[in-house]
Design a protein around this motif. Structure first.
Motif, PDB file in Angstrom:
ATOM      1  N   ILE A 152       0.855  -1.187   0.000  1.00  0.00           N
ATOM      2  CA  ILE A 152       0.000   0.000   0.000  1.00  0.00           C
ATOM      3  C   ILE A 152       0.889   1.234   0.000  1.00  0.00           C
ATOM      4  CG2 ILE A 152      -1.814   1.274   1.214  1.00  0.00           C
ATOM      5  CD1 ILE A 152      -2.564  -1.365   2.613  1.00  0.00           C
ATOM      6  N   SER A 153       0.735   2.079  -1.011  1.00  0.00           N
ATOM      7  CA  SER A 153       1.483   3.341  -1.090  1.00  0.00           C
ATOM      8  C   SER A 153       0.505   4.489  -0.899  1.00  0.00           C
ATOM      9  CB  SER A 153       2.189   3.468  -2.443  1.00  0.00           C
ATOM     10  OG  SER A 153       3.097   2.407  -2.639  1.00  0.00           O
ATOM     11  N   ILE A 154       0.890   5.447  -0.055  1.00  0.00           N
ATOM     12  CA  ILE A 154      -0.002   6.535   0.330  1.00  0.00           C
ATOM     13  C   ILE A 154       0.717   7.868   0.174  1.00  0.00           C
ATOM     14  CG2 ILE A 154      -1.225   7.565   2.295  1.00  0.00           C
ATOM     15  CD1 ILE A 154      -1.827   4.793   3.298  1.00  0.00           C
ATOM     16  N   SER A 155       0.016   8.864  -0.345  1.00  0.00           N
ATOM     17  CA  SER A 155       0.604  10.196  -0.468  1.00  0.00           C
ATOM     18  C   SER A 155       0.642  10.891   0.882  1.00  0.00           C
ATOM     19  CB  SER A 155      -0.212  11.043  -1.455  1.00  0.00           C
ATOM     20  OG  SER A 155      -1.492  11.341  -0.910  1.00  0.00           O
ATOM     21  N   THR A 156       1.486  11.908   0.988  1.00  0.00           N
ATOM     22  CA  THR A 156       1.598  12.678   2.232  1.00  0.00           C
ATOM     23  C   THR A 156       0.261  13.294   2.622  1.00  0.00           C
ATOM     24  OG1 THR A 156       3.920  13.205   1.826  1.00  0.00           O
ATOM     25  CG2 THR A 156       2.724  14.647   3.331  1.00  0.00           C
ATOM     26  N   GLN A 180      -3.388  10.199  14.901  1.00  0.00           N
ATOM     27  CA  GLN A 180      -2.793   8.866  14.825  1.00  0.00           C
ATOM     28  C   GLN A 180      -2.773   8.397  13.377  1.00  0.00           C
ATOM     29  OE1 GLN A 180      -1.566   7.232  17.661  1.00  0.00           O
ATOM     30  NE2 GLN A 180      -2.014   9.231  18.585  1.00  0.00           N
ATOM     31  N   PHE A 181      -1.797   7.530  13.065  1.00  0.00           N
ATOM     32  CA  PHE A 181      -1.734   6.935  11.726  1.00  0.00           C
ATOM     33  C   PHE A 181      -1.364   5.472  11.846  1.00  0.00           C
ATOM     34  CE2 PHE A 181       0.309   5.943   7.617  1.00  0.00           C
ATOM     35  CZ  PHE A 181      -0.762   6.254   6.779  1.00  0.00           C
ATOM     36  N   VAL A 182      -1.821   4.700  10.869  1.00  0.00           N
ATOM     37  CA  VAL A 182      -1.543   3.266  10.858  1.00  0.00           C
ATOM     38  C   VAL A 182      -0.093   3.037  10.439  1.00  0.00           C
ATOM     39  CG1 VAL A 182      -2.206   1.036   9.890  1.00  0.00           C
ATOM     40  CG2 VAL A 182      -3.941   2.821  10.223  1.00  0.00           C
ATOM     41  N   GLU A 183       0.723   2.537  11.344  1.00  0.00           N
ATOM     42  CA  GLU A 183       2.128   2.283  11.045  1.00  0.00           C
ATOM     43  C   GLU A 183       2.342   0.784  10.886  1.00  0.00           C
ATOM     44  OE1 GLU A 183       4.177   4.637  10.482  1.00  0.00           O
ATOM     45  OE2 GLU A 183       3.236   6.417  11.401  1.00  0.00           O
ATOM     46  N   VAL A 225       2.720  -0.519   4.551  1.00  0.00           N
ATOM     47  CA  VAL A 225       2.332   0.818   4.095  1.00  0.00           C
ATOM     48  C   VAL A 225       3.565   1.694   3.898  1.00  0.00           C
ATOM     49  CG1 VAL A 225       1.039   2.910   4.646  1.00  0.00           C
ATOM     50  CG2 VAL A 225       0.103   0.670   5.249  1.00  0.00           C
ATOM     51  N   LEU A 226       3.681   2.293   2.726  1.00  0.00           N
ATOM     52  CA  LEU A 226       4.737   3.260   2.433  1.00  0.00           C
ATOM     53  C   LEU A 226       4.097   4.621   2.223  1.00  0.00           C
ATOM     54  CD1 LEU A 226       7.665   4.077   1.596  1.00  0.00           C
ATOM     55  CD2 LEU A 226       7.016   3.475  -0.757  1.00  0.00           C
ATOM     56  N   VAL A 227       4.549   5.611   2.988  1.00  0.00           N
ATOM     57  CA  VAL A 227       4.054   6.976   2.822  1.00  0.00           C
ATOM     58  C   VAL A 227       5.107   7.782   2.083  1.00  0.00           C
ATOM     59  CG1 VAL A 227       3.258   9.067   3.965  1.00  0.00           C
ATOM     60  CG2 VAL A 227       2.696   6.835   4.938  1.00  0.00           C
ATOM     61  N   LEU A 228       4.752   8.324   0.946  1.00  0.00           N
ATOM     62  CA  LEU A 228       5.680   9.137   0.168  1.00  0.00           C
ATOM     63  C   LEU A 228       5.698  10.565   0.711  1.00  0.00           C
ATOM     64  CD1 LEU A 228       5.111   6.707  -1.809  1.00  0.00           C
ATOM     65  CD2 LEU A 228       5.580   8.312  -3.660  1.00  0.00           C
ATOM     66  N   THR A 229       6.887  11.117   0.857  1.00  0.00           N
ATOM     67  CA  THR A 229       7.012  12.518   1.238  1.00  0.00           C
ATOM     68  C   THR A 229       6.744  13.390   0.006  1.00  0.00           C
ATOM     69  OG1 THR A 229       9.359  12.694   0.673  1.00  0.00           O
ATOM     70  CG2 THR A 229       8.806  11.859   2.883  1.00  0.00           C
TER      71      THR A 229
END
Length: 364
Positions: A226-230, A243-246, A250-254
């Motif tokens: 799962i890739s998620i934008s900032t 809070q965020f799901v860590e 999941v990869l969060v892009l800066t």
């Protein structure tokens, strides 16, 4: 008659009531320009308004707005009514806003966009996979209020009003807990999800084009489930007590990651068929050193620049084979390979089958 959507960036002082008043002024004179206003959306927090109008041309819409109140739209794009309804849930005024004198609509057009990709390298599917995806689409709608906008051969495009429901839906899909009788990947080799967000008109020709393109690029480029934008992460935090799901999946892009990925794929999309393309060309276009190029590309994609280019070429060659755009040699040279034999070797290494075998099986 075609249907258009326009975008107005309004000042901080503009309220939903003011936008409703402007809309009423449009309706009073719209017949003079051959237009018919269908509905509009207003985002109080982002100060954006979007009008959906049936009109003979883009210019007729601008002239109508200009003569009605002087607020000419910043952009106008032609849209499909069915697609608009799938993304935004309506193409007419909401029921609660009807039969009122001013008809105030304070309904943002901002959406969370999810692209789900089902990756399969075998040459034939089966009916169970199709049924599983149909079950999944039903549960996305009923359980998370998501709207499936399009179903491609191996992708679903979904729109959500709630970012929290979109992220939760993605986690459950990735875990394989949605749908009756599904395995983790729904009958496919791999499942990947990209989640972004945005507004329908952004300076491009298609509705939600920026958000969709970024989600698709994250799917192709990154190795994460799962890739998620900032922006999606920050919106999720704002809805969930900071809070965020860590999780590892999941990869969060800066913002810097998103910019680099966009420019990297822009370059590859333009140059991938050039067999003489070199790493130095990447450096020159992106304006980075060799070490920076390798570090950022490996961080985002898990591949070196040359390996990422190879993966892109093979992916495009696979599509060309499926669409039967030539014989093996024509596809090999068209995909930027110097020889059909080298292409076949690389194709077999990635997909476990020779191009000729894949082409023959797909044509059956």
């Amino acid at each position: 008659m075609p249907i258009f959507m326009d975008r107005h960036d309004v000042s901080e002082s503009v309220t939903a009531e003011i936008v409703a008043q402007l809309h009423q002024q449009d309706l009073k004179i719209q017949h003079k320009f051959g237009c018919r206003g269908l509905t509009y959306w207003f985002d109080e927090s982002r100060k954006m308004a979007f009008c959906l109008i049936e009109a003979p041309s883009e210019n007729s819409i601008k002239e109508m707005h200009k003569n009605a109140h002087g607020e000419v739209p910043h952009q106008v794009i032609e849209v499909d009514a069915g697609i608009v309804e799938s993304f935004l849930g309506r193409i007419q005024d909401p029921e609660k806003a009807k039969n009122t004198d001013l008809n105030i609509i304070n309904d943002p057009a901002f959406r969370t966009i999810m692209v789900i990709e089902f990756v399969r390298h075998s040459v034939k599917g089966n009916g169970a996979q199709v049924l599983n995806i149909a079950d999944l689409m039903n549960e996305i709608k009923s359980g998370f209020e998501g709207s499936v906008v399009k179903q491609y051969r191996n992708q679903l495009l979904v729109s959500f009003k709630s970012v929290s429901k979109a992220v939760t839906c993605a986690l459950e899909i990735s875990a394989g807990t949605l749908g009756s009788g599904m395995d983790k990947n729904y009958g496919f080799d791999r499942l990947k999800i990209g989640i972004t967000s945005g507004v329908p008109v952004t300076g491009k020709d298609s509705i939600f084009e920026d958000a969709i393109k970024l989600a698709e690029r994250m799917l192709f480029a990154t190795e994460a489930d799962i890739s998620i934008s900032t922006e999606v992460k920050e919106l999720y935090r704002s809805e969930n007590f900071n809070q965020f799901v860590e999780t590892d999946q999941v990869l969060v892009l800066t913002p810097d990651d998103e910019l680099f990925l966009t420019r990297l794929v822009d370059f590859i999309e333009e140059k991938w068929q050039n067999a003489d393309l070199r790493v130095e060309d990447f450096q020159q276009y992106l304006g980075v050193s060799k070490s920076q190029l390798y570090r950022k590309t490996i961080h985002l994609t898990g591949k070196s620049p040359s390996a990422f280019l190879m993966s892109y070429r093979l992916n495009m060659a696979l599509k060309m084979l499926e669409e039967q755009k030539g014989n093996i040699s024509e596809i090999a040279f068209g995909a930027g390979f110097n020889s059909p034999s080298y292409f076949s070797k690389c194709f077999r290494r990635k997909y476990g089958i020779m191009p000729s075998g894949y082409l023959g099986a797909y044509a059956e």
